[in-house]
Motif scaffolding. Structure first.
Motif, PDB file in Angstrom:
ATOM      1  N   GLN A  82     -12.174 -15.326  66.761  1.00 10.46           N
ATOM      2  CA  GLN A  82     -13.300 -16.143  66.327  1.00 10.46           C
ATOM      3  C   GLN A  82     -14.096 -15.550  65.181  1.00 10.46           C
ATOM      4  O   GLN A  82     -13.902 -15.901  64.047  1.00 10.46           O
ATOM      5  N   SER A  83     -14.990 -14.600  65.455  1.00  9.73           N
ATOM      6  CA  SER A  83     -15.979 -14.177  64.466  1.00  9.73           C
ATOM      7  C   SER A  83     -15.639 -12.834  63.853  1.00  9.73           C
ATOM      8  O   SER A  83     -15.224 -11.901  64.544  1.00  9.73           O
ATOM      9  N   THR A  84     -15.850 -12.717  62.528  1.00 11.62           N
ATOM     10  CA  THR A  84     -15.629 -11.446  61.846  1.00 11.62           C
ATOM     11  C   THR A  84     -16.826 -10.513  61.971  1.00 11.62           C
ATOM     12  O   THR A  84     -16.760  -9.360  61.538  1.00 11.62           O
ATOM     13  N   THR A  85     -17.926 -10.988  62.532  1.00  6.95           N
ATOM     14  CA  THR A  85     -19.119 -10.146  62.654  1.00  6.95           C
ATOM     15  C   THR A  85     -19.537  -9.932  64.091  1.00  6.95           C
ATOM     16  O   THR A  85     -20.526  -9.251  64.356  1.00  6.95           O
ATOM     17  N   GLY A 130     -17.652  -9.834  70.101  1.00  9.05           N
ATOM     18  CA  GLY A 130     -16.244 -10.117  70.383  1.00  9.05           C
ATOM     19  C   GLY A 130     -15.381  -8.919  70.128  1.00  9.05           C
ATOM     20  O   GLY A 130     -15.614  -7.846  70.670  1.00  9.05           O
ATOM     21  N   ASP A 131     -14.377  -9.056  69.260  1.00  8.88           N
ATOM     22  CA  ASP A 131     -13.430  -7.982  69.024  1.00  8.88           C
ATOM     23  C   ASP A 131     -12.986  -8.023  67.575  1.00  8.88           C
ATOM     24  O   ASP A 131     -13.489  -8.806  66.769  1.00  8.88           O
ATOM     25  N   ILE A 132     -12.005  -7.217  67.263  1.00  8.78           N
ATOM     26  CA  ILE A 132     -11.556  -7.058  65.880  1.00  8.78           C
ATOM     27  C   ILE A 132     -10.555  -8.124  65.447  1.00  8.78           C
ATOM     28  O   ILE A 132     -10.157  -8.183  64.292  1.00  8.78           O
ATOM     29  N   SER A 133     -10.147  -9.003  66.349  1.00 11.23           N
ATOM     30  CA  SER A 133      -9.026  -9.895  66.054  1.00 11.23           C
ATOM     31  C   SER A 133      -9.290 -10.790  64.843  1.00 11.23           C
ATOM     32  O   SER A 133      -8.382 -11.036  64.048  1.00 11.23           O
ATOM     33  N   ARG A 150      -5.533 -18.340  69.518  1.00 11.87           N
ATOM     34  CA  ARG A 150      -4.884 -17.061  69.776  1.00 11.87           C
ATOM     35  C   ARG A 150      -4.834 -16.259  68.479  1.00 11.87           C
ATOM     36  O   ARG A 150      -5.116 -16.797  67.388  1.00 11.87           O
ATOM     37  N   LEU A 151      -4.467 -15.013  68.570  1.00 12.98           N
ATOM     38  CA  LEU A 151      -4.359 -14.163  67.386  1.00 12.98           C
ATOM     39  C   LEU A 151      -3.054 -14.494  66.656  1.00 12.98           C
ATOM     40  O   LEU A 151      -2.112 -13.715  66.583  1.00 12.98           O
ATOM     41  N   ARG A 152      -3.042 -15.692  66.106  1.00 10.77           N
ATOM     42  CA  ARG A 152      -1.831 -16.253  65.499  1.00 10.77           C
ATOM     43  C   ARG A 152      -1.401 -15.487  64.255  1.00 10.77           C
ATOM     44  O   ARG A 152      -0.260 -15.593  63.803  1.00 10.77           O
ATOM     45  N   ALA A 153      -2.310 -14.711  63.678  1.00  7.83           N
ATOM     46  CA  ALA A 153      -2.002 -13.985  62.443  1.00  7.83           C
ATOM     47  C   ALA A 153      -1.104 -12.777  62.677  1.00  7.83           C
ATOM     48  O   ALA A 153      -0.500 -12.264  61.729  1.00  7.83           O
ATOM     49  N   LEU A 154      -0.997 -12.302  63.912  1.00  9.85           N
ATOM     50  CA  LEU A 154      -0.352 -11.014  64.149  1.00  9.85           C
ATOM     51  C   LEU A 154       1.126 -10.977  63.747  1.00  9.85           C
ATOM     52  O   LEU A 154       1.578  -9.985  63.146  1.00  9.85           O
ATOM     53  N   PRO A 155       1.949 -11.997  64.035  1.00  8.76           N
ATOM     54  CA  PRO A 155       3.340 -11.942  63.556  1.00  8.76           C
ATOM     55  C   PRO A 155       3.422 -11.843  62.036  1.00  8.76           C
ATOM     56  O   PRO A 155       4.288 -11.132  61.507  1.00  8.76           O
TER      57      PRO A 155
END
Length: 471
Positions: A104-107, A110-113, A347-352
């Motif tokens: 979700q958020s870059t700031t 939450g987390d680093i995702s 989801r962290l769809r960017a990871l692949p």
């Protein structure tokens, strides 16, 4: 804890090892497995009252369903534009499920995702040679990427008419212009309430082209008289991978006021090839761009990106903000995918993609693109030289559109040939139409496809060639 859950948790090492072994076995057979299988009728399975546990469920799945799957990740699946999955992409996709982040958020909080996703977008911009004037995000596919870009375009058009469409809806019909729009873009117009019929088709260039006639485009722009137009241009058409003249459209952007959306679902990767990146010269001036990752990037399905120029950030937030959810924070205070894209749960769809970019780098993707283009050219040449099939259009990049020669060229014969190919399951291609001609289409994007696969395909096409032909 429920007994089956406790058992699976306590035996997770053994269970994941069993899954790994099955995955390795599948990947090891990928070259030889059928790329097409008949679709059977499935018997309804009753819901287990107590559950059978993961190990039994795994065995049940393989017994009931595994041998009905096609090897769509394999090197001879040339229908649609389907990439395989590189080892790095598989690793990223597995870990996406393991980490199970809601990106979700870059700031924060939450987390680093979300920062990982933002970093991946920056890496992709660098791969494509695009400037950092774009923000972007990951969605499920080109349809949702087109939806995202065109949703912001809709809000822009409303702003030109002093309307807030996101809040008040469409009160004035909007006009879309395009030459050879993909079906997903037309579908998006339906979903956005713009209407799939509210599109003005620009004539294509003369000859064997699917690219828009720039003079015809300028005539429409000049006659708009202040009407906010949304242009959808093609960064690689479906049948012939033709590109609209991006450099010419970029010049028109300086002269006329319109939203420029580029659908570069797979053609955007031409930017990785030194010999072909000129086809995209000027695309850096677009307002929004779609690129699909589960095509030429060879990551697993459910992955595409949208790029939107940061000068439109305010209307992007107007389009997607969660304005009635104070617990999610102020949508204007920080970059949050909650308010910059269509999905709240992601989801962290960017990871692949991140793993793929880091593992193979610029040169790796340059090789994949150039190899597929060379394979497509080789296939087209052998079709004409060795079979009764012939290309019906130039093989510009990685798609070969072809039909039967002479008097064999009719829908009945082509369907008969296609049915025989599909039954054998050695290659998978799809039917299409091109300038009124019924034909077949093979799209090359898989990282594993090689000349041996072309040998197999040519033998298969020789086997099914039907009827007399005239040279």
């Amino acid at each position: 804890m429920y007994p089956q859950l406790r058992h699976d948790k306590e035996n997770i090492d053994h269970l994941l090892s069993a899954i790994k072994e099955k995955a390795i076995n599948y990947l090891g057979q990928l070259d030889e497995l059928p790329v097409n299988r008949p679709v059977p009728e499935l018997t309804d399975q009753p819901m287990p009252e107590n559950g059978i546990g993961l190990e039994a469920a795994l065995e049940h799945f393989y017994k009931q369903h595994f041998n009905k799957l096609s090897a769509s990740a394999g090197p001879r699946y040339w229908g649609f534009v389907t990439g395989g999955a590189t080892p790095a992409a598989i690793a990223g996709d597995w870990l996406t499920s393991v980490f199970d982040q809601n990106t979700q958020s870059t700031t924060g909080p939450g987390d680093i995702s979300a920062l990982i996703e933002s970093e991946t977008i920056s890496l992709m911009l660098e791969l494509f040679g695009l400037p950092p004037v774009f923000c972007g995000g990951f969605v499920t596919g080109a349809t949702m990427a087109n939806f995202t870009g065109l949703a912001v375009a809709r809000q822009w058009a409303g702003q030109q008419l002093q309307q807030d469409i996101a809040r008040d809806g469409i009160t004035t019909p909007l006009r879309i212009i395009s030459a050879t729009p993909h079906s997903s873009a037309i579908k998006t117009l339906s979903m956005l309430g713009i209407g799939s019929n509210n599109i003005t088709l620009i004539k294509c260039m003369e000859g064997n082209r699917e690219a828009m006639d720039i003079a015809a485009l300028e005539t429409i722009l000049a006659a708009a008289n202040g009407e906010p137009l949304i242009l959808i241009s093609s960064g690689g058409t479906v049948n012939t991978v033709d590109f609209d003249d991006m450099a010419a459209i970029a010049l028109l952007k300086k002269k006329y006021n319109f939203w420029w959306h580029i659908d570069a679902a797979f053609g955007g990767f031409a930017a990785c090839s030194p010999a072909h990146r000129h086809l995209l010269a000027g695309w850096e001036d677009a307002d929004s761009i779609t690129v699909d990752c589960h095509k030429w990037m060879n990551v697993p399905y459910d992955s595409a990106v949208y790029f939107i120029n940061k000068k439109h950030s305010s209307i992007q937030v107007q389009t997607f903000q969660n304005s009635n959810a104070p617990y999610l924070g102020d949508p204007l205070e920080s970059f949050s995918y909650l308010n910059f894209g269509p999905e709240n749960s992601r989801r962290l769809r960017a990871l692949p993609a991140w793993f793929s970019l880091m593992a193979y780098g610029r040169k790796g993707f340059e090789w994949i693109v150039d190899n597929n283009i060379a394979i497509a050219q080789h296939f087209a040449q052998r079709l004409e030289a060795e079979t009764t099939f012939i290309p019906v259009a130039p093989t510009r990049l990685n798609v070969v559109c072809f039909t039967l020669k002479g008097d064999g060229n009719n829908k009945e014969n082509i369907n008969q040939a296609l049915a025989s190919l599909n039954e054998a399951g050695k290659i998978f291609i799809t039917p299409t139409t091109y300038k009124g001609s019924y034909c077949l289409r093979a799209a090359f994007v898989n990282w594993q496809t090689n000349e041996r696969d072309i040998d197999i395909a040519v033998q298969e096409l020789k086997r099914v060639q039907i009827g007399r032909h005239q040279d």
